[in-house]
Design a protein around this motif. Sequence first.
Motif, short mmCIF file in Angstrom:
data_model
loop_
_atom_site.label_atom_id
_atom_site.label_comp_id
_atom_site.label_asym_id
_atom_site.label_seq_id
_atom_site.Cartn_x
_atom_site.Cartn_y
_atom_site.Cartn_z
N ILE A 70 0.88 -1.16 0.00
CA ILE A 70 0.00 0.00 0.00
C ILE A 70 0.92 1.21 0.00
CG2 ILE A 70 -1.69 1.34 1.31
CD1 ILE A 70 -2.48 -1.34 2.70
N HIS A 71 0.63 2.17 -0.87
CA HIS A 71 1.42 3.40 -0.93
C HIS A 71 0.49 4.57 -0.65
CE1 HIS A 71 4.83 1.23 -2.72
NE2 HIS A 71 3.87 0.50 -3.28
N TYR A 75 3.91 7.14 3.50
CA TYR A 75 3.98 5.85 4.20
C TYR A 75 3.74 4.70 3.24
CZ TYR A 75 -1.15 5.76 4.12
OH TYR A 75 -2.46 5.76 3.72
N GLU A 76 4.13 3.51 3.68
CA GLU A 76 3.84 2.27 2.99
C GLU A 76 3.32 1.26 4.00
OE1 GLU A 76 6.85 0.58 0.52
OE2 GLU A 76 7.09 2.43 -0.64
N ALA A 77 2.51 0.35 3.52
CA ALA A 77 1.95 -0.72 4.35
C ALA A 77 1.76 -1.93 3.44
CB ALA A 77 0.64 -0.26 4.99
N GLU A 78 1.02 -2.92 3.92
CA GLU A 78 0.78 -4.12 3.12
C GLU A 78 -0.70 -4.46 3.10
OE1 GLU A 78 3.21 -7.23 4.73
OE2 GLU A 78 5.06 -6.21 4.18
N TRP A 79 -1.13 -5.05 1.99
CA TRP A 79 -2.49 -5.56 1.88
C TRP A 79 -2.40 -7.04 1.52
CZ3 TRP A 79 -3.93 -8.08 -2.46
CH2 TRP A 79 -3.23 -7.82 -3.64
N ARG A 80 -3.49 -7.75 1.81
CA ARG A 80 -3.64 -9.13 1.35
C ARG A 80 -5.13 -9.43 1.24
NH1 ARG A 80 -3.01 -10.07 6.85
NH2 ARG A 80 -4.46 -11.62 7.69
N ILE A 81 -5.45 -10.44 0.50
CA ILE A 81 -6.84 -10.90 0.41
C ILE A 81 -6.92 -12.21 1.16
CG2 ILE A 81 -8.67 -11.68 -1.13
CD1 ILE A 81 -7.58 -9.65 -3.19
N ASP A 82 -7.85 -12.27 2.11
CA ASP A 82 -8.06 -13.44 2.96
C ASP A 82 -9.50 -13.89 2.75
OD1 ASP A 82 -8.10 -15.38 4.91
OD2 ASP A 82 -7.95 -14.00 6.60
N GLY A 83 -9.67 -14.98 2.02
CA GLY A 83 -11.03 -15.40 1.65
C GLY A 83 -11.60 -14.35 0.71
N CYS A 87 -7.48 -7.28 3.61
CA CYS A 87 -6.83 -7.01 4.89
C CYS A 87 -5.72 -5.97 4.70
CB CYS A 87 -6.24 -8.29 5.46
SG CYS A 87 -7.46 -9.60 5.73
N PHE A 88 -5.57 -5.13 5.70
CA PHE A 88 -4.60 -4.05 5.67
C PHE A 88 -3.70 -4.17 6.89
CE2 PHE A 88 -8.61 -2.88 3.80
CZ PHE A 88 -8.25 -2.32 2.58
N ASP A 89 -2.39 -4.13 6.67
CA ASP A 89 -1.42 -4.27 7.75
C ASP A 89 -0.53 -3.04 7.78
OD1 ASP A 89 0.17 -5.19 9.79
OD2 ASP A 89 0.98 -6.89 8.67
N TYR A 90 -0.79 -2.17 8.77
CA TYR A 90 0.00 -0.96 8.96
C TYR A 90 0.94 -1.21 10.14
CZ TYR A 90 -3.62 1.00 6.02
OH TYR A 90 -4.48 1.24 4.98
N ASP A 91 2.14 -0.67 10.08
CA ASP A 91 3.15 -0.90 11.12
C ASP A 91 2.65 -0.62 12.52
OD1 ASP A 91 5.07 -1.80 9.38
OD2 ASP A 91 5.97 0.17 9.10
N GLU A 92 1.87 0.44 12.70
CA GLU A 92 1.45 0.84 14.05
C GLU A 92 0.32 -0.03 14.61
OE1 GLU A 92 -1.15 3.16 11.21
OE2 GLU A 92 0.99 2.80 11.32
N ALA A 93 -0.32 -0.83 13.78
CA ALA A 93 -1.42 -1.67 14.24
C ALA A 93 -0.88 -3.00 14.77
CB ALA A 93 -2.41 -1.92 13.11
#
Length: 130
Positions: A70-71, A75-83, A87-93
């Motif tokens: 994710i841009h 900042y940058e983060a990561e996404w994925r598809i689960d089912g 889903c979104f994965d940010y460093d602070e979470a």
Amino acid sequence: MLLALSAVALVSGCDSDDESDSSEASTEDGASSGTVSAERIRARIIGNTVGGTMSPDSSYTEYYAEDGTIHGPGYEAEWRIDGDRMCFDYDEAPQADCYDVRIDGDSVSWRRDGETEGRGTIVEGNPNNF
């Protein structure tokens, strides 16, 4: 009298509110809840930018790259598809947040536990050069 009640039932069943999806989700994906499939998420969200708000009043604009990143602005983060959820994965979470996705044209809503937690507009590509 019965005919009048049937007509009222038909008319009231056709009303839509902003929580319901267009026939796009129900006819292409068969999801009775109005949420879309993993394939539809991939086709409409990935490789594009979404800008909108998350509840209660935080705004976002993010580009979802095909490599799972994710841009956003600064900042940058990561996404994925689960089912059939995104889903979104940010460093602070402490953990990834996963949402059911509804898509109506270029509008998207992020839903969890039956509640809309965010809304956005899909814009093709990466116009902000994130």
